[in-house]
Design a protein around this motif. Structure first.
Motif, PDB file in Angstrom:
ATOM      1  N   GLY A  88       1.614 -18.795  -7.551  1.00  0.00           N
ATOM      2  CA  GLY A  88       2.545 -19.781  -8.278  1.00  0.00           C
ATOM      3  C   GLY A  88       2.372 -18.956  -9.748  1.00  0.00           C
ATOM      4  N   GLU A  89       2.319 -19.583 -10.668  1.00  0.00           N
ATOM      5  CA  GLU A  89       2.412 -18.650 -11.340  1.00  0.00           C
ATOM      6  C   GLU A  89       1.261 -17.987 -13.050  1.00  0.00           C
ATOM      7  OE1 GLU A  89       4.561 -18.734 -14.645  1.00  0.00           O
ATOM      8  OE2 GLU A  89       5.694 -19.809 -13.425  1.00  0.00           O
ATOM      9  N   ALA A  90      -0.086 -18.271 -11.440  1.00  0.00           N
ATOM     10  CA  ALA A  90      -0.974 -17.100 -11.907  1.00  0.00           C
ATOM     11  C   ALA A  90      -0.909 -15.822 -10.844  1.00  0.00           C
ATOM     12  CB  ALA A  90      -2.031 -17.774 -10.738  1.00  0.00           C
ATOM     13  N   GLN A  91      -1.796 -14.708 -11.291  1.00  0.00           N
ATOM     14  CA  GLN A  91      -1.601 -13.686 -11.166  1.00  0.00           C
ATOM     15  C   GLN A  91      -2.926 -13.620 -11.114  1.00  0.00           C
ATOM     16  OE1 GLN A  91       1.782 -11.085 -11.781  1.00  0.00           O
ATOM     17  NE2 GLN A  91       0.263  -9.559 -12.719  1.00  0.00           N
ATOM     18  N   VAL A  92      -3.626 -12.724 -10.154  1.00  0.00           N
ATOM     19  CA  VAL A  92      -5.633 -11.386 -10.841  1.00  0.00           C
ATOM     20  C   VAL A  92      -5.156 -10.406 -10.006  1.00  0.00           C
ATOM     21  CG1 VAL A  92      -7.336 -11.554  -9.072  1.00  0.00           C
ATOM     22  CG2 VAL A  92      -6.282 -13.960  -9.966  1.00  0.00           C
ATOM     23  N   LYS A  93      -6.100  -9.680 -10.729  1.00  0.00           N
ATOM     24  CA  LYS A  93      -5.177  -7.713 -10.712  1.00  0.00           C
ATOM     25  C   LYS A  93      -6.601  -7.526 -10.729  1.00  0.00           C
ATOM     26  CE  LYS A  93      -3.068  -4.056 -12.409  1.00  0.00           C
ATOM     27  NZ  LYS A  93      -1.773  -4.071 -14.428  1.00  0.00           N
ATOM     28  N   VAL A  94      -6.635  -6.166  -9.829  1.00  0.00           N
ATOM     29  CA  VAL A  94      -7.670  -5.919  -9.739  1.00  0.00           C
ATOM     30  C   VAL A  94      -7.985  -4.123  -9.320  1.00  0.00           C
ATOM     31  CG1 VAL A  94      -9.320  -8.280  -8.994  1.00  0.00           C
ATOM     32  CG2 VAL A  94      -8.231  -6.544  -7.135  1.00  0.00           C
ATOM     33  N   LEU A  95      -9.011  -4.151  -9.443  1.00  0.00           N
ATOM     34  CA  LEU A  95      -9.107  -2.065  -9.651  1.00  0.00           C
ATOM     35  C   LEU A  95      -9.801  -1.983  -8.208  1.00  0.00           C
ATOM     36  CD1 LEU A  95      -9.117   0.004 -12.404  1.00  0.00           C
ATOM     37  CD2 LEU A  95      -7.404  -0.482 -10.627  1.00  0.00           C
ATOM     38  N   GLY A  96     -11.060  -2.657  -7.519  1.00  0.00           N
ATOM     39  CA  GLY A  96     -12.074  -2.667  -6.114  1.00  0.00           C
ATOM     40  C   GLY A  96     -13.208  -3.406  -6.526  1.00  0.00           C
ATOM     41  N   PRO A 149     -11.275  -0.013  -3.480  1.00  0.00           N
ATOM     42  CA  PRO A 149     -11.133   0.750  -4.857  1.00  0.00           C
ATOM     43  C   PRO A 149      -9.906   1.821  -4.230  1.00  0.00           C
ATOM     44  CG  PRO A 149     -13.041   0.539  -3.982  1.00  0.00           C
ATOM     45  CD  PRO A 149     -13.023  -0.184  -2.465  1.00  0.00           C
ATOM     46  N   ASP A 150      -8.444   1.537  -4.974  1.00  0.00           N
ATOM     47  CA  ASP A 150      -7.658   2.705  -4.855  1.00  0.00           C
ATOM     48  C   ASP A 150      -7.160   2.261  -7.454  1.00  0.00           C
ATOM     49  OD1 ASP A 150      -6.203   4.384  -5.599  1.00  0.00           O
ATOM     50  OD2 ASP A 150      -4.824   3.047  -3.458  1.00  0.00           O
ATOM     51  N   PRO A 151      -8.066   2.970  -7.746  1.00  0.00           N
ATOM     52  CA  PRO A 151      -8.050   3.324  -9.654  1.00  0.00           C
ATOM     53  C   PRO A 151      -6.064   3.829  -9.472  1.00  0.00           C
ATOM     54  CG  PRO A 151      -8.667   5.472  -8.253  1.00  0.00           C
ATOM     55  CD  PRO A 151      -9.005   4.521  -7.467  1.00  0.00           C
ATOM     56  N   ASP A 152      -5.780   4.340  -8.755  1.00  0.00           N
ATOM     57  CA  ASP A 152      -4.454   4.191  -8.561  1.00  0.00           C
ATOM     58  C   ASP A 152      -3.196   3.008  -8.344  1.00  0.00           C
ATOM     59  OD1 ASP A 152      -4.440   7.060  -9.554  1.00  0.00           O
ATOM     60  OD2 ASP A 152      -4.595   7.944  -7.798  1.00  0.00           O
ATOM     61  N   LYS A 153      -4.238   2.284  -7.473  1.00  0.00           N
ATOM     62  CA  LYS A 153      -2.903   1.367  -7.130  1.00  0.00           C
ATOM     63  C   LYS A 153      -3.966  -0.546  -7.655  1.00  0.00           C
ATOM     64  CE  LYS A 153      -1.266   3.282  -3.516  1.00  0.00           C
ATOM     65  NZ  LYS A 153      -1.485   3.404  -1.759  1.00  0.00           N
ATOM     66  N   PRO A 154      -3.955  -1.146  -8.531  1.00  0.00           N
ATOM     67  CA  PRO A 154      -4.075  -1.968  -8.635  1.00  0.00           C
ATOM     68  C   PRO A 154      -3.781  -2.862  -7.410  1.00  0.00           C
ATOM     69  CG  PRO A 154      -3.576  -1.520 -10.523  1.00  0.00           C
ATOM     70  CD  PRO A 154      -2.608  -0.140  -9.880  1.00  0.00           C
ATOM     71  N   PHE A 155      -5.024  -3.732  -7.236  1.00  0.00           N
ATOM     72  CA  PHE A 155      -4.715  -4.920  -5.966  1.00  0.00           C
ATOM     73  C   PHE A 155      -4.534  -5.906  -6.657  1.00  0.00           C
ATOM     74  CE2 PHE A 155      -5.555  -8.090  -3.240  1.00  0.00           C
ATOM     75  CZ  PHE A 155      -5.108  -8.359  -1.980  1.00  0.00           C
ATOM     76  N   ASN A 210       0.862  -1.313  -0.010  1.00  0.00           N
ATOM     77  CA  ASN A 210      -0.024  -0.125   0.215  1.00  0.00           C
ATOM     78  C   ASN A 210       0.954   1.185   0.126  1.00  0.00           C
ATOM     79  OD1 ASN A 210      -2.813   1.031  -0.489  1.00  0.00           O
ATOM     80  ND2 ASN A 210      -2.384   1.323   1.693  1.00  0.00           N
ATOM     81  N   LYS A 211       1.847   1.442  -0.019  1.00  0.00           N
ATOM     82  CA  LYS A 211       2.855   2.503  -0.929  1.00  0.00           C
ATOM     83  C   LYS A 211       3.052   2.757  -1.855  1.00  0.00           C
ATOM     84  CE  LYS A 211       5.279   1.200   4.005  1.00  0.00           C
ATOM     85  NZ  LYS A 211       6.838   1.306   4.227  1.00  0.00           N
ATOM     86  N   GLU A 212       3.697   1.778  -2.744  1.00  0.00           N
ATOM     87  CA  GLU A 212       3.996   2.221  -3.898  1.00  0.00           C
ATOM     88  C   GLU A 212       2.461   1.151  -5.085  1.00  0.00           C
ATOM     89  OE1 GLU A 212       7.369   2.923  -5.711  1.00  0.00           O
ATOM     90  OE2 GLU A 212       8.215   4.265  -4.089  1.00  0.00           O
ATOM     91  N   GLU A 213       2.516   0.313  -4.450  1.00  0.00           N
ATOM     92  CA  GLU A 213       1.939  -1.190  -4.359  1.00  0.00           C
ATOM     93  C   GLU A 213       0.899  -1.589  -3.492  1.00  0.00           C
ATOM     94  OE1 GLU A 213       4.863  -4.293  -5.685  1.00  0.00           O
ATOM     95  OE2 GLU A 213       4.437  -2.711  -7.643  1.00  0.00           O
ATOM     96  N   ARG A 214       0.201  -2.079  -4.769  1.00  0.00           N
ATOM     97  CA  ARG A 214      -0.797  -3.817  -3.445  1.00  0.00           C
ATOM     98  C   ARG A 214      -0.730  -4.940  -4.148  1.00  0.00           C
ATOM     99  NH1 ARG A 214      -6.722  -1.551  -2.742  1.00  0.00           N
ATOM    100  NH2 ARG A 214      -6.832  -1.223  -4.427  1.00  0.00           N
ATOM    101  N   THR A 215       0.106  -5.095  -3.473  1.00  0.00           N
ATOM    102  CA  THR A 215       1.032  -6.891  -4.061  1.00  0.00           C
ATOM    103  C   THR A 215       0.438  -7.696  -2.888  1.00  0.00           C
ATOM    104  OG1 THR A 215       1.623  -6.537  -5.708  1.00  0.00           O
ATOM    105  CG2 THR A 215       2.170  -8.133  -5.300  1.00  0.00           C
TER     106      THR A 215
END
Length: 338
Positions: free
Chosen positions: A191-199, A180-186, A162-167
């Motif tokens: 493993g090899e899978a990655q899920v990306k969301v905004l909120g 929700p945070d449009p500037d920092k996707p969650f 939650n500083k520069e990114e949310r991973t």
């Protein structure tokens, strides 16, 4: 010997300790054609030291460096104001600037005029949140995101979250209600899978030992990427995605009722699930060991078990498949009657 003298003069110049005569000597060396031939022998040991010892400077120090280079070039230009402005001399002067820029960076880093930053780079450390077999756990992240962890699940949260990114990283299953945070996707890595969301809110299941990665979206939109299968998919509300990690088969379906999150309230839901995967879920949920012993266990299980004991679930499976069960110590053995 001459190289040693030139190095000494360069050091003195950067420290602003050169006399007028020393400065004249240094500039004459830069101008002379012979300096190009000897440049590599002077510079190479410095580059070797930089490669070995240098730590990337901070942005503030980089700004200082640019000022120092600019200052050096200005002084050289000043000393050459009266020089012939023919095309040949202009090209030569441009060459001097390039050499000067290389030299100030090389000598500054190597001899400490740009301090060698001996403080370590910021290390990324992780906090682990774990729900053991047979339990569930709720956690809240620094950005306000809520996660309900299913049994035998581990979440790793970096200290810079939650500083520069949310991973974050997860192994297991969790229901996410992402702030929700449009500037920092969650971003969730597993493993090899990655899920990306905004909120959004969704259930994500990715146990290392399971054959499938599963995602069920309640609200918002989720993007899934599986690197080793070169797969990118968008999943919308009321959609359930299943990815077979072995053969790469992908199945996405629209659902009317989200039964896939019934585990939150203690229920088990299976929809044409291979029996081997069902057994893994039972073992995690009840913290018991169920062992499948049959030759052709190609059964698929469908049904909902609302807050039932493990014995009741095993009995229902045996009724559906024709398998039998027996106890061996604390273990439950499922076997066929043949």
């Amino acid at each position: 010997m001459r190289d040693t003298i030139i190095i000494s003069l360069l050091q003195k110049y950067i420290k602003d300790q050169c006399s007028e005569q020393e400065l004249r000597t240094l500039l004459q060396w830069l101008k002379s054609p012979d300096s190009h031939a000897g440049l590599d022998s002077v510079i190479q040991p410095l580059w070797d030291a930089i490669d070995r010892d240098m730590v990337q400077p901070t942005s503030e120090r980089e700004t200082e460096l640019r000022k120092e280079v600019s200052s050096l070039l200005s002084k050289i230009e000043h000393k050459n104001k009266s020089a012939n402005t023919s095309v040949r001399n202009k090209n030569r002067l441009n060459g001097f600037y390039r050499i000067a820029a290389i030299l100030i960076l090389a000598f500054s880093v190597t001899f400490g005029l740009l301090k060698i930053y001996d403080r370590p780079q910021q290390m990324i450390t992780y906090t682990e949140k774990i729900s053991a077999k047979g339990e569930k756990k709720s956690i809240r992240l620094a950005d306000g995101t809520k996660i309900i962890l299913n049994s035998d699940t581990k979440v790793r949260i970096p200290n810079n979250f939650n500083k520069e990114e949310r991973t974050i990283e997860i192994e297991g299953e969790g229901f996410f209600d992402v702030t929700p945070d449009p500037d920092k996707p969650f971003v969730i890595k597993s493993g090899e899978a990655q899920v990306k969301v905004l909120g959004t809110s969704f259930d994500f299941k990715s146990y290392k030992e399971d054959e499938f990665i599963k995602l069920t979206v309640s609200t918002g939109k989720v993007r899934v990427n599986v690197a080793d299968q070169d797969l990118q998919l968008a999943v919308s509300p009321n959609e359930h995605l299943s990815i077979n990690k072995i053969d790469g088969n992908v199945r996405k379906e629209t659902i009317e009722e989200n039964n896939y999150i019934k585990w939150i309230h203690g229920s088990l839901y299976f929809n044409k699930e291979p029996i081997r995967e069902v057994i893994k879920t039972i073992n995690r949920t009840y913290n018991r060991k169920v062992i499948l012993q049959c030759k052709d266990c190609d059964y698929r299980i469908t049904g909902t078990h609302d807050n039932k004991s493990i014995e009741a679930v095993i009995e229902a499976i045996c009724f559906t498949t024709g398998l039998r069960s027996r106890l061996e110590g604390d273990n439950i053995i499922l076997y066929d009657k043949h």
